[in-house]
Design an enzyme around this catalytic site. Structure first.
Site, PDB file in Angstrom:
ATOM      1  N   LYS A  13      -9.105 -16.904 -29.833  1.00  0.00           N
ATOM      2  CA  LYS A  13      -8.791 -15.454 -29.988  1.00  0.00           C
ATOM      3  C   LYS A  13      -7.923 -15.217 -31.311  1.00  0.00           C
ATOM      4  O   LYS A  13      -8.220 -14.344 -31.911  1.00  0.00           O
ATOM      5  CB  LYS A  13      -7.915 -15.014 -28.811  1.00  0.00           C
ATOM      6  CG  LYS A  13      -8.508 -15.314 -27.373  1.00  0.00           C
ATOM      7  CD  LYS A  13      -7.834 -14.684 -26.265  1.00  0.00           C
ATOM      8  CE  LYS A  13      -6.535 -15.364 -25.866  1.00  0.00           C
ATOM      9  NZ  LYS A  13      -6.432 -16.282 -25.749  1.00  0.00           N
ATOM     10  N   ARG A  86      -3.176  -9.791 -19.824  1.00  0.00           N
ATOM     11  CA  ARG A  86      -3.436 -10.941 -19.640  1.00  0.00           C
ATOM     12  C   ARG A  86      -3.424 -10.909 -17.808  1.00  0.00           C
ATOM     13  O   ARG A  86      -3.326 -11.819 -17.093  1.00  0.00           O
ATOM     14  CB  ARG A  86      -2.167 -12.071 -20.015  1.00  0.00           C
ATOM     15  CG  ARG A  86      -2.654 -13.032 -20.709  1.00  0.00           C
ATOM     16  CD  ARG A  86      -1.247 -13.735 -21.068  1.00  0.00           C
ATOM     17  NE  ARG A  86      -1.503 -15.055 -21.585  1.00  0.00           N
ATOM     18  CZ  ARG A  86      -1.885 -15.605 -22.873  1.00  0.00           C
ATOM     19  NH1 ARG A  86      -1.758 -14.375 -23.885  1.00  0.00           N
ATOM     20  NH2 ARG A  86      -1.829 -16.618 -23.199  1.00  0.00           N
ATOM     21  N   ARG A 125      -4.617 -28.818 -31.785  1.00  0.00           N
ATOM     22  CA  ARG A 125      -4.222 -27.491 -32.596  1.00  0.00           C
ATOM     23  C   ARG A 125      -2.659 -27.683 -33.308  1.00  0.00           C
ATOM     24  O   ARG A 125      -2.076 -28.265 -32.753  1.00  0.00           O
ATOM     25  CB  ARG A 125      -4.152 -26.238 -31.622  1.00  0.00           C
ATOM     26  CG  ARG A 125      -3.572 -25.046 -32.382  1.00  0.00           C
ATOM     27  CD  ARG A 125      -3.993 -23.813 -31.466  1.00  0.00           C
ATOM     28  NE  ARG A 125      -3.123 -23.462 -30.331  1.00  0.00           N
ATOM     29  CZ  ARG A 125      -3.301 -22.488 -29.645  1.00  0.00           C
ATOM     30  NH1 ARG A 125      -4.453 -21.712 -29.633  1.00  0.00           N
ATOM     31  NH2 ARG A 125      -2.537 -22.523 -28.560  1.00  0.00           N
ATOM     32  N   ARG A 158       2.420 -26.500 -31.393  1.00  0.00           N
ATOM     33  CA  ARG A 158       3.454 -25.720 -30.604  1.00  0.00           C
ATOM     34  C   ARG A 158       4.064 -26.157 -29.265  1.00  0.00           C
ATOM     35  O   ARG A 158       3.171 -26.985 -28.508  1.00  0.00           O
ATOM     36  CB  ARG A 158       2.542 -24.312 -29.900  1.00  0.00           C
ATOM     37  CG  ARG A 158       2.509 -23.380 -30.976  1.00  0.00           C
ATOM     38  CD  ARG A 158       1.361 -22.220 -30.705  1.00  0.00           C
ATOM     39  NE  ARG A 158       1.382 -21.942 -29.166  1.00  0.00           N
ATOM     40  CZ  ARG A 158       0.511 -21.073 -28.808  1.00  0.00           C
ATOM     41  NH1 ARG A 158      -0.175 -20.464 -29.531  1.00  0.00           N
ATOM     42  NH2 ARG A 158       0.440 -20.654 -27.628  1.00  0.00           N
ATOM     43  N   ARG A 169      -0.809 -23.699 -18.151  1.00  0.00           N
ATOM     44  CA  ARG A 169      -1.524 -22.295 -18.799  1.00  0.00           C
ATOM     45  C   ARG A 169      -2.768 -22.073 -18.462  1.00  0.00           C
ATOM     46  O   ARG A 169      -3.046 -21.046 -18.166  1.00  0.00           O
ATOM     47  CB  ARG A 169      -1.163 -22.377 -20.241  1.00  0.00           C
ATOM     48  CG  ARG A 169       0.177 -22.423 -20.945  1.00  0.00           C
ATOM     49  CD  ARG A 169       0.231 -23.051 -22.232  1.00  0.00           C
ATOM     50  NE  ARG A 169      -0.421 -21.899 -23.328  1.00  0.00           N
ATOM     51  CZ  ARG A 169      -0.989 -22.706 -24.260  1.00  0.00           C
ATOM     52  NH1 ARG A 169      -0.866 -23.957 -24.460  1.00  0.00           N
ATOM     53  NH2 ARG A 169      -1.631 -22.071 -25.151  1.00  0.00           N
TER      54      ARG A 169
HETATM   55  P1  ADP Z   1      -2.664 -18.766 -25.952  1.00  0.00           P
HETATM   56  O1  ADP Z   1      -3.506 -17.699 -25.704  1.00  0.00           O
HETATM   57  O2  ADP Z   1      -2.885 -20.034 -26.529  1.00  0.00           O
HETATM   58  O3  ADP Z   1      -2.036 -19.218 -24.633  1.00  0.00           O
HETATM   59  P2  ADP Z   1      -0.376 -17.015 -26.875  1.00  0.00           P
HETATM   60  O4  ADP Z   1       0.005 -17.177 -27.904  1.00  0.00           O
HETATM   61  O5  ADP Z   1      -1.389 -15.668 -26.713  1.00  0.00           O
HETATM   62  O6  ADP Z   1      -1.306 -18.205 -26.305  1.00  0.00           O
HETATM   63  O7  ADP Z   1       0.540 -17.050 -25.403  1.00  0.00           O
HETATM   64  C1  ADP Z   1       1.846 -17.726 -25.459  1.00  0.00           C
HETATM   65  C2  ADP Z   1       2.510 -17.743 -24.324  1.00  0.00           C
HETATM   66  O8  ADP Z   1       3.192 -16.263 -24.495  1.00  0.00           O
HETATM   67  C3  ADP Z   1       1.966 -17.587 -22.882  1.00  0.00           C
HETATM   68  O9  ADP Z   1       1.913 -18.610 -22.280  1.00  0.00           O
HETATM   69  C4  ADP Z   1       3.107 -16.343 -22.232  1.00  0.00           C
HETATM   70  O10 ADP Z   1       4.193 -17.228 -21.705  1.00  0.00           O
HETATM   71  C5  ADP Z   1       3.358 -15.415 -23.325  1.00  0.00           C
HETATM   72  N1  ADP Z   1       2.625 -14.414 -23.359  1.00  0.00           N
HETATM   73  C6  ADP Z   1       1.793 -14.020 -24.288  1.00  0.00           C
HETATM   74  N2  ADP Z   1       0.940 -12.790 -24.295  1.00  0.00           N
HETATM   75  C7  ADP Z   1       1.359 -12.485 -23.013  1.00  0.00           C
HETATM   76  C8  ADP Z   1       1.024 -11.256 -21.972  1.00  0.00           C
HETATM   77  N3  ADP Z   1       0.207 -10.259 -22.477  1.00  0.00           N
HETATM   78  N4  ADP Z   1       1.568 -11.447 -20.746  1.00  0.00           N
HETATM   79  C9  ADP Z   1       2.475 -12.217 -20.447  1.00  0.00           C
HETATM   80  N5  ADP Z   1       2.867 -13.372 -21.167  1.00  0.00           N
HETATM   81  C10 ADP Z   1       2.303 -13.430 -22.320  1.00  0.00           C
END
Ligand code: ADP
Ligand code: ZN
Length: 215
Positions: A13, A86, A125, A158, A169
């Protein structure tokens, strides 16, 4: 044009969002990046969300929606959401917000990648904390080991790309985020794209989908 990107963590993404936002002049909004930046800056938001990110759990919907609305309320470009929504509640919150403004999510693009592939990608990554560029040690390594090609920043793994947290996750994704596929199918804006290919190929297919919608 407002677009939502869906898919497992590690489905690409962030990489696609960066390319597409440049190509279509969209405002790229990544909730994950917003949270990580707030944490790095020791901002109040960072303190509030740090434990959720470290544990691989979702930040509460109410807070996420507040942040999103705050960021998009003055933006005049089309929006490209990466990592949001999400949960179904977040998607509904976004729809309510748009409906009140005579707007909508025009396309929900699902990057379809196998779970095995995703686990492998997340482990290899590396990201540049300075310019956010994303590398993969196996498929798209930096020219100089450990350093960002673009800005020379020191690449990092990360915190939540460590094996225990990756597992959490993926579970959270299946429980809370996967239902969004049915949600957007119901609305009729859903498109699935095979994500297990080179980033350029994925971007070309998405561009074709979006190009048709603009035309
Ligand atoms: P990835 O898609 O690789 O898991 P992100 O950078 O999108 O990583 O998200 C990292 C973390 O940030 C998630 O595991 C969560 O804790 C938090 N997070 C990100 N976006 C949201 C969201 N829309 N709602 C709730 N938590 C979020
Ligand atoms: Zn960089």
């Amino acid at each position: 044009m407002n677009i939502v990107l869906l898919g497992y963590p590690g489905s690409g993404k962030g990489t696609q969002a960066k390319a597409l936002s440049e190509k279509f002049s969209l405002f790229h909004i990544s909730t994950g990046d917003i949270f990580r930046e707030a944490i790095a800056a020791n901002a109040p938001l960072g303190l509030e969300v740090a434990d959720y990110l470290a544990a691989g759990r979702l930040v509460p919907d109410k807070l996420v929606l507040e942040i999103i609305k705050d960021r998009i309320s003055t933006e005049t470009r089309g929006l490209l959401f990466d990592g949001f929504p999400r949960t179904v509640d977040q998607a509904q919150g976004l729809d309510d917000y748009f409906t009140a403004r005579n707007q909508a999510v025009d396309a929900a693009l699902f990057l379809d990648v196998d779970e095995e592939e995703v686990v492998q990608r997340l482990g290899s990554r590396r990201t540049c904390p300075k310019c956010r560029k994303i590398y993969n040690l196996l498929s798209s390594p930096p020219l100089k080991e450990g350093l960002c090609d673009g800005c020379g920043g020191k690449l990092v793994l990360r915190e939540d790309d460590k094996p225990e947290v990756i597992h959490r996750r993926l579970g959270v994704y299946k429980d809370q985020t996967e239902p969004l596929i049915a949600y957007y199918k119901g609305i009729g804006t859903f498109h699935s794209v095979k994500g297990g290919r080179a980033p350029e190929e994925v971007a070309a297919e998405i561009s074709a989908i979006l190009g048709n919608r603009i035309a």
